[in-house]
Design an enzyme around this catalytic site. Structure first.
Site, mmCIF file in Angstrom:
data_model
loop_
_atom_site.group_PDB
_atom_site.id
_atom_site.type_symbol
_atom_site.label_atom_id
_atom_site.label_comp_id
_atom_site.label_asym_id
_atom_site.label_seq_id
_atom_site.Cartn_x
_atom_site.Cartn_y
_atom_site.Cartn_z
ATOM 1 C CD GLU A 8 -2.732 1.547 0.483
ATOM 2 O OE1 GLU A 8 -3.468 0.433 -0.418
ATOM 3 O OE2 GLU A 8 -2.667 2.763 -0.216
ATOM 4 C CB THR A 10 -6.039 -0.232 -3.472
ATOM 5 O OG1 THR A 10 -5.133 0.978 -2.736
ATOM 6 C CG2 THR A 10 -5.077 -1.627 -3.627
ATOM 7 C CG HIS A 49 -5.088 3.380 2.957
ATOM 8 N ND1 HIS A 49 -5.553 4.852 2.960
ATOM 9 C CD2 HIS A 49 -5.088 3.374 2.291
ATOM 10 C CE1 HIS A 49 -6.440 5.222 2.396
ATOM 11 N NE2 HIS A 49 -5.903 4.431 1.697
ATOM 12 C CG ASP A 72 -1.337 0.282 -3.775
ATOM 13 O OD1 ASP A 72 -0.248 1.245 -3.531
ATOM 14 O OD2 ASP A 72 -2.108 0.447 -2.949
ATOM 15 C CG HIS A 73 -1.512 4.023 -4.780
ATOM 16 N ND1 HIS A 73 -1.622 5.219 -3.774
ATOM 17 C CD2 HIS A 73 -2.688 3.074 -4.950
ATOM 18 C CE1 HIS A 73 -2.632 4.331 -3.213
ATOM 19 N NE2 HIS A 73 -3.439 3.173 -3.595
HETATM 20 C C1 GP9 Z 1 -8.186 -0.797 1.569
HETATM 21 C C2 GP9 Z 1 -7.420 -0.451 0.351
HETATM 22 C C3 GP9 Z 1 -7.188 0.992 0.194
HETATM 23 O O1 GP9 Z 1 -9.209 -1.892 1.317
HETATM 24 O O2 GP9 Z 1 -7.156 -1.250 -1.176
HETATM 25 O O3 GP9 Z 1 -7.209 1.637 -1.263
HETATM 26 P P1 GP9 Z 1 -7.527 3.095 -1.552
HETATM 27 O O4 GP9 Z 1 -7.330 3.959 -0.745
HETATM 28 O O5 GP9 Z 1 -5.585 3.099 -1.674
HETATM 29 O O6 GP9 Z 1 -7.156 2.490 -3.019
HETATM 30 MN MN MN Z 2 -3.956 1.924 -2.585
#
Ligand code: GP9
Ligand code: MN
Length: 634
Positions: A254, A296, A411, A471-472
């Site tokens: 994440e 994500t 996150h 992921d980003h």
């Molecule tokens: C939530 C997690 C976060 O389940 O994958 O999502 P994001 O806000 O990073 O897209």
């Molecule tokens: Mn994410």
């Protein structure tokens, strides 16, 4: 207003108010909606009102008493039926209804069975207001009598109803910016817009994509296939199949950007474990995320399908009914047990629905984990217990397996509470986000370390290939000042594009352990993960519709297109409509140097969109080529 007129408005208004209060009571008793502050509670309270006032307002146009009261009763019944449907569905699935759920035939069979077991006799109480309206209508006809309603009054009524709608949407937007464009989560939509407006929005999304789908036909796929066949690059023989029949574990890290790798903050190493692993892995240091608003979920989409996510909204929400040719499906066909693990509410990003389309055999979501107040922070289960518990699940999996795990602790807003989770101090800048980011990244690094240990203890390590990717971004452009302080240079559009690099690490025990650690500097992105991994597992992708290229192939083109049209090549970075030289980090004199790549980026994004909007993969005959033209044949 005369007495009778008052009575006339009273009946529909009474129905609306009863339904309003009933809906709120249902929110509080039959659904489990998390409320964090009094503003959210207020929004929840008012959110059914605008819709109800508007639809019951239609009663004001009826001149005939009987017809009008019948309209009010039927409407009240239909709306109650919809919310009751949601209640029953929620009892079983802990989620709100969506149209695709109702119309996906496989779901429908399940639904019928579970609906029957989840309905109780006392549920009749949910219909109490409808029954009251029927009785009033029968025994108190004076109540519903009506002599007409002036235009002015009608206008005033609708004005008030619309004003309430705007108030609701306005408050929701401040509570949850980009609610509609990002459509995070059904619970969030229901919480902010109300269950009725949510259903309208769902119907809108569904009809839009149905229309686009209906207009598409298979011929459009031929062009795209020709393009992709011409682009195809052969896998590298040195790597093809080196991880054959091993378990594939992909970890979505994440919000992890590449700038934290092999880097220190206040003299402390940010990712000590990842830095170690990299020495024994294939590490790609010119690798970018390509996600859009779906964050994500977009990265998951890229990983599985090697298609671009959408420019607007989250494809996980908008096109979960499509046909896909995912990596998971391919692995299913190759004897793998496929699953995905993420300790969050399963409907977040519409995952429960989209994962069916992707074809995972099992989704381990929040309910498969022991989550309590001692092992959570911020968004939910902390990464260390997540990995621990996940290994327990893995022990049970049939081998070989493929599982994709999504971490959560790093996150936004990057919060850690316990001292024992803080392995590193805070940064000092004007941005709290940046200041806290390093410590949560460091925490996840520790979690991955424990995961590796647990895998070894469980005897799973040797037979697995462990892949990690960011992921980003975690730090958005709103924090450029703090970032430039950290980097020691100004965050220009060039630097900003470079900051979109995320780590991509492929660890193959027994292969990369034996001194085959390598840093590979090909320019690529998440779209390349699918072919790269499938080839490592010895699975061919020659006939596949995919925009990525195997990063280990000699032919890989050193190119990555971002979802927003920026791109990076071996020599150039194109950002904010300017072509930059990588050598000087300044705009190049001859701006046309980027043109051929811009053309490539535009073509690919448009082709990929066409596939998704037209649901074109339904015309693709897997394992054979639908295109019969000579040059595409072998
Ligand atoms: C939530 C997690 C976060 O389940 O994958 O999502 P994001 O806000 O990073 O897209
Ligand atoms: Mn994410």
């Amino acid at each position: 207003m005369g007495k009778l007129k008052r009575a006339a408005i009273a009946f529909p208004l009474l129905a609306a108010v009863l339904l309003w209060l009933k809906t709120y009571i249902i929110y509080k008793t039959s659904f489990n909606i998390k409320i964090e502050n009094s503003m959210q509670e207020f929004i929840l309270f008012i959110n059914p009102l605008s819709f109800l006032l508007l639809v019951f307002g239609l009663a004001l146009f009826f001149k005939n008493d009987k017809v009008r009261s019948r309209f009010v009763i039927i409407l009240s019944f239909i709306i109650t039926f919809v919310i009751y449907g949601n209640i029953v569905f929620y009892r079983f699935f802990n989620d709100f209804l969506t149209l695709p759920v109702l119309f996906q035939t496989s779901n429908f069979a399940d639904l019928k069975d579970s609906a029957a077991t989840e309905m109780h006799l006392l549920d009749i109480l949910y219909f109490a207001d409808v029954i009251l309206l029927v009785l009033l209508n029968k025994f108190k006809p004076a109540f519903i009598h009506f002599k007409g309603f002036s235009k002015i009054n009608r206008r005033a009524y609708f004005l008030v109803a619309t004003a309430i709608l705007f108030l609701n949407v306005g408050l929701a937007e401040t509570e949850r910016p980009q609610l509609l464009t990002r459509t995070f989560d059904r619970e969030m939509l229901v919480k902010n817009l109300g269950t009725y407006n949510y259903h309208l929005y769902d119907i809108f999304l569904q009809s839009k994509s149905s229309a686009q789908r209906a207009m598409a036909d298979g011929s459009e796929l031929a062009d795209i296939e020709n393009y992709l066949r011409a682009q195809y690059v052969k896998p590298n023989e040195d790597y093809f199949g080196i991880a054959k029949e091993k378990n594939l574990i992909v970890i979505t890290l994440e919000s992890t950007q590449n700038f934290v790798i092999n880097e220190k903050m206040n003299g402390e190493v940010i990712t000590p474990f990842l830095n170690e692993v990299i020495k024994d892995s294939l590490y790609f240091d010119n690798f970018y995320h390509q996600t859009g608003q779906g964050k994500t979920s977009d990265s998951e989409f890229l990983l599985e399908n090697s298609l671009y996510p959408l420019g607007r909204g989250a494809v996980f929400f908008t096109h979960s009914g499509n046909e896909y040719a995912s990596m998971a499906e391919k692995l299913n066909n190759n004897g793998y047990f496929t699953s995905t693990m993420h300790a969050n509410n399963k409907s977040f990003w519409n995952r429960d629905i989209m994962y069916e389309a992707i074809g995972y055999q099992r989704f381990y979501s929040a309910t498969d984990y022991d989550i309590n107040e001692n092992n959570t922070v911020g968004w939910g289960l902390k990464d260390i217990p997540f990995f621990h518990q996940s290994v327990e699940h893995m022990k049970e999996m049939q081998k070989p397996f493929y599982t994709k795990m999504i971490t959560l602790t790093n996150h936004h807003p990057f919060k850690l509470e316990e001292e024992e989770d803080k392995f590193i101090g805070e940064y000092h800048s004007n941005s709290r986000t940046v200041n806290q980011y390093f410590a949560t990244v460091r925490y996840t690094d520790e979690a991955v370390k424990e995961f590796f240990e647990k895998l070894k203890e469980a005897g799973l390590y040797e037979d697995s290939i462990i892949v990690m990717y960011g992921d980003h971004y975690g730090i958005s452009e709103n924090h450029n000042a703090a970032m430039s302080q950290f980097l020691g240079k100004e965050v220009t559009p060039y630097v900003s594009a470079q900051l979109q690099k995320v780590p991509f690490i492929v660890h193959i025990p027994g292969v990369t352990d034996q001194g085959r650690g390598q840093v590979i500097s090909k320019v690529g992105g998440q779209i390349d993960i699918r072919p790269t991994l499938l080839h490592l597992l010895g699975i061919d992708t020659k006939q596949d519709i995919q925009f990525g290229e195997d990063l280990l192939s000699d032919g890989h083109r050193d190119f990555v297109a971002f979802r927003d049209g920026r791109f990076v090549t071996k020599d150039y970075v194109y950002a904010d409509n300017v072509c930059y030289s990588k050598e000087t980090e300044e705009p190049v004199e001859n701006q046309e140097l980027c043109d051929p790549y811009r053309e490539k980026a535009m073509t690919e994004l448009a082709y990929s969109d066409k596939i998704i909007y037209g649901d074109l993969l339904r015309f693709y005959e897997k394992d054979s080529n639908v295109n019969s033209s000579e040059d595409s044949k072998e």
